[in-house]
Design an enzyme around this catalytic site. Structure first.
Site, mmCIF file in Angstrom:
data_model
loop_
_atom_site.group_PDB
_atom_site.id
_atom_site.type_symbol
_atom_site.label_atom_id
_atom_site.label_comp_id
_atom_site.label_asym_id
_atom_site.label_seq_id
_atom_site.Cartn_x
_atom_site.Cartn_y
_atom_site.Cartn_z
ATOM 1 C CB CYS A 84 -0.862 0.051 1.263
ATOM 2 S SG CYS A 84 -1.934 -1.352 1.447
ATOM 3 N NE ARG A 86 4.545 1.600 -1.160
ATOM 4 C CZ ARG A 86 5.688 1.024 -0.796
ATOM 5 N NH1 ARG A 86 6.772 1.264 -1.489
ATOM 6 N NH2 ARG A 86 5.751 0.213 0.218
ATOM 7 C CD1 TRP A 126 -2.327 -4.991 -4.674
ATOM 8 C CD2 TRP A 126 -2.025 -6.191 -2.821
ATOM 9 N NE1 TRP A 126 -2.187 -6.301 -5.038
ATOM 10 C CE2 TRP A 126 -2.025 -7.071 -3.919
ATOM 11 C CE3 TRP A 126 -1.853 -6.727 -1.561
ATOM 12 C CZ2 TRP A 126 -1.855 -8.443 -3.806
ATOM 13 C CZ3 TRP A 126 -1.681 -8.102 -1.415
ATOM 14 C CH2 TRP A 126 -1.688 -8.944 -2.544
ATOM 15 C CG ASN A 130 2.577 -1.032 3.261
ATOM 16 O OD1 ASN A 130 1.967 -1.975 2.796
ATOM 17 N ND2 ASN A 130 3.852 -0.802 2.981
ATOM 18 N N GLY A 131 0.806 -3.154 5.409
ATOM 19 C CA GLY A 131 1.285 -4.372 6.072
ATOM 20 C C GLY A 131 0.115 -5.268 6.442
ATOM 21 C CD GLU A 159 11.923 -10.473 -16.460
ATOM 22 O OE1 GLU A 159 11.774 -11.247 -15.502
ATOM 23 O OE2 GLU A 159 11.460 -9.307 -16.457
ATOM 24 C CE LYS A 200 8.454 -7.453 -16.598
ATOM 25 N NZ LYS A 200 9.174 -8.257 -15.688
ATOM 26 C CD GLU A 218 5.065 -8.247 -14.150
ATOM 27 O OE1 GLU A 218 4.667 -7.873 -13.039
ATOM 28 O OE2 GLU A 218 6.260 -8.311 -14.428
ATOM 29 C CG HIS A 238 11.788 -33.976 -20.853
ATOM 30 N ND1 HIS A 238 12.166 -35.290 -21.069
ATOM 31 C CD2 HIS A 238 12.854 -33.215 -21.194
ATOM 32 C CE1 HIS A 238 13.425 -35.322 -21.484
ATOM 33 N NE2 HIS A 238 13.873 -34.086 -21.566
ATOM 34 C CE LYS A 291 8.763 -1.514 -9.608
ATOM 35 N NZ LYS A 291 9.064 -2.200 -10.880
HETATM 36 C C1 AGP Z 1 8.418 -8.192 -12.037
HETATM 37 O O1 AGP Z 1 8.005 -7.536 -13.218
HETATM 38 C C2 AGP Z 1 7.390 -8.069 -10.944
HETATM 39 N N1 AGP Z 1 7.034 -6.713 -10.715
HETATM 40 C C3 AGP Z 1 7.818 -8.800 -9.697
HETATM 41 O O2 AGP Z 1 8.029 -10.149 -10.042
HETATM 42 C C4 AGP Z 1 9.095 -8.272 -8.999
HETATM 43 O O3 AGP Z 1 10.231 -8.560 -9.773
HETATM 44 C C5 AGP Z 1 9.225 -8.980 -7.646
HETATM 45 O O4 AGP Z 1 8.092 -8.685 -6.865
HETATM 46 C C6 AGP Z 1 10.498 -8.602 -6.886
HETATM 47 O O5 AGP Z 1 10.485 -7.243 -6.582
HETATM 48 P P1 AGP Z 1 11.855 -6.598 -6.028
HETATM 49 O O6 AGP Z 1 12.871 -6.704 -7.122
HETATM 50 O O7 AGP Z 1 11.501 -5.174 -5.701
HETATM 51 O O8 AGP Z 1 12.263 -7.386 -4.814
#
Ligand code: AGP
Length: 588
Positions: free
Chosen positions: A2, A27, A74, A100-101, A465, A469, A472, A488, A583
């Site tokens: 958050c 966030r 969030w 936040n938490g 990766e 991408k 998400e 496999h 994020k």
């Molecule tokens: C990646 O595009 C995502 N936003 C997510 O997987 C991110 O890499 C992950 O949450 C780790 O975040 P950080 O690098 O801030 O620890």
């Protein structure tokens, strides 16, 4: 997960809070709200939806007063509803809290409070904090010490800001296992979960440490430690420019940050030689080595592992942070945990660090946010220097991580410099020119429900990766895997027209990956080749420039980032704020 911001100022705060909230919306963005105190009245406006929607419906910026708090959520406990949006107030609206938490023991706390007559208005864990502080404030009229007494009853993680109706001159903040930063302005002070919330007003910051609490007025900051003793702490100046966080000419932060890679790969390469040498020395001297991170950062860790194993002959394991405790029996004195994290606040990562440190291991971190919890918990830290990454999808931070991990490995190998790093900005420029081609490919596969990404060896993490991408940003199901794994099982899913991205640079694995490509094509797959060498097996070929093999993931990932971004736009998703995500994942 958050975003929180509080401000005490000489003038009205609602506009300041609203702007700050928008900057930390990445966030968490399912609901938002604001509270201020004005003429002895505490007013709260809040609701479900994005900040701009709530401003339109509730006119947050019309709230009066020179002291206030604001929150973008969030959801963890309690659905996305107006009532569950923060801020949350105590009985009689004597105070308001944003958080936040996660409060892990909120159910027994809530039951006890209700048995004592407290009336709850929401389903959230956060609301218990408001009622507990109300109780403690009734015992002593010191807002800071009342808040500290209340937090002692909480289990879990919290970064909170508290507004007291009878104290329109103060805001109290407290934190445990979630970030909280004070901003030292001129005639105004801030408390927030993220520097970006107040960077427009000040770059002087004080990071609160775990279980510290602070009281801000418009021109003072008081910090108490966990033992209640007052602490003095010099402000640090952050290097981020405000311009770094505006979208400028780009439609989205994500596209801006993809394009910023022209510069950020060079910025990442600017490392203090002594720090780099010390980092490499700690790796060379280490007993067991684990590399950890989550999501994209984990993928960058795989690149590091590959080179340490193959070129430095150093055995190390890469484990996602949430699973590290499964391996912690091998962590002890003399071990090293190398931690990658853009935010430096990811709960899984911090949990892994706590576990490793508890066993006597040394922690070496590679982080983007200076002053983040991870950077302060580490024995050594290297910074990515790629500026604030606002888009939820990690883009420029990944390529910056790829630069830094390669510089570290080259230093471990005793090389004075990381050969080839100087050619990266030009190579990235070349890779960005694939955008038009990528947009055409997107149009061809708009209706495909699944995408596959394959690569071999050093390109396997790139395949992972690319899949992450796409998932998400566009919500298309995607799977990344080593090309050798296809036969496999996954090959059973390939049918006519199934799009498969093949990351296959010239080099030791090129021929084997071409063989995998033939197997895929024989079963009807449409192959999208990402390489410096074309081959007739590909239905679409996206050429990327040839750079040193260790840096090829940097140019290979750029078309994959563009693919994900343009699919998101074509499918009318919001690339900056993908659903269900945030994020910085500061909850476990
Ligand atoms: C990646 O595009 C995502 N936003 C997510 O997987 C991110 O890499 C992950 O949450 C780790 O975040 P950080 O690098 O801030 O620890």
């Amino acid at each position: 997960m958050c975003g929180i911001i509080g401000c005490v100022s000489e003038g009205p705060v609602s506009g300041i809070l609203l702007d700050g909230l928008k900057r930390v919306e990445y966030r968490g963005y399912d609901s938002a709200g604001m509270a201020t105190v004005n003429d002895g009245k505490l007013s709260v406006r809040k609701g479900a939806g994005r900040i701009t929607d709530i401003e339109r419906r509730k006119h947050l910026s019309a709230l009066g007063g020179n002291v206030g708090i604001a929150h973008t959520r969030w959801a963890t406990h309690g659905g996305v509803t107006d009532r569950n949006a923060h801020p949350h107030t105590s009985c009689g609206d004597t105070l308001a809290v944003i958080h936040n938490g996660i409060i892990e023991n909120y159910i027994p706390l809530k039951t006890r409070l209700q048995s004592k007559g407290h009336v709850f208005k929401s389903e959230t864990d956060t609301e218990v904090i408001a009622h507990i502080i109300e109780e403690e404030y009734g015992k002593r009229s010191d807002p800071l010490r009342a808040t500290i007494a209340a937090t002692r009853k909480l289990e879990g993680q919290y970064a909170i800001a508290v507004l007291f109706r009878d104290r329109p001159d103060v805001i109290v903040g407290a934190r445990k296992d979630a970030p909280l930063i004070a901003g030292i302005g001129d005639g105004q002070m801030f408390i927030a979960s993220d520097i970006l919330a107040f960077i427009e007003h000040t770059d002087k910051t004080v990071f609160l440490d775990n279980q510290e609490a602070a009281l801000i007025t418009k021109d003072s900051l008081k910090i108490l430690g966990a033992d209640g003793r007052e602490l003095s702490r010099e402000p640090t100046q952050v290097a981020w420019e405000l311009s770094n966080i505006s979208r400028t000419k780009y439609a989205h932060h994500t596209l801006k940050e993809i394009n910023e890679q022209r510069q950020t790969v060079a910025a990442a390469a600017v490392q203090d030689p002594a720090k780099l040498a010390a980092f490499a020395g700690a790796i060379r001297k280490a007993g067991t080595i684990f590399i950890t991170g989550s999501g994209t950062s984990y993928h960058a860790g795989l690149l590091m592992k590959s080179r340490l194993n193959h070129e430095a002959g150093i055995r190390c394991d890469t484990v996602v942070s949430g699973e590290l405790k499964e391996h912690s029996a091998f962590l002890g004195k003399g071990s090293v945990l190398i931690v990658l994290s853009q935010s430096g606040e990811t709960a899984d990562v911090l949990e892994a660090v706590k576990e490793a440190k508890g066993r006597g291991a040394k922690v070496l971190s590679i982080v983007n946010v200076a002053g983040s919890t991870l950077s302060r918990e580490s024995d050594q830290t290297l910074l990515l220097n790629c500026g604030p990454e606002v888009g939820v999808a990690a883009t420029k931070s990944f390529t910056a991580q790829a630069v830094v991990v390669n510089m570290v490995v080259d230093a471990v190998l005793g090389r004075k410099r990381s050969e080839g790093v100087e050619e990266l900005p030009k190579a990235v420029e070349e890779a960005l020119k694939t955008e038009r081609q990528i947009k055409a490919i997107v149009q061809k596969y708009m209706d495909r429900p699944d995408f596959y990404f394959v690569g071999r060896g050093y390109q396997s993490p790139v395949a992972l990766e690319g899949a992450l991408k796409l998932k998400e940003l566009s919500y298309i199901h995607a799977e990344g895997m080593p090309a050798s794994e296809l036969k496999h099982g996954t090959l059973a899913l390939i049918e006519t027209g199934t799009p498969v991205v093949v990351i296959n640079p010239s080099g030791e694995n090129h021929a084997d990956t071409l063989s995998s490509s033939e197997e895929l094509r024989a079963r009807g797959a449409d192959l999208i080749g990402i390489s410096d060498v074309e081959d007739r097996v590909y239905k679409h070929f996206v050429r990327v420039p040839r750079v040193q093999p260790k840096f090829m993931p940097i140019v290979e990932v750029i078309p994959l980032q563009l693919l994900a971004y343009h699919f998101a736009v074509a499918k009318k998703r919001d690339p900056d704020y993908p659903r269900n995500l945030a994020k910085s994942v500061t909850v476990k």
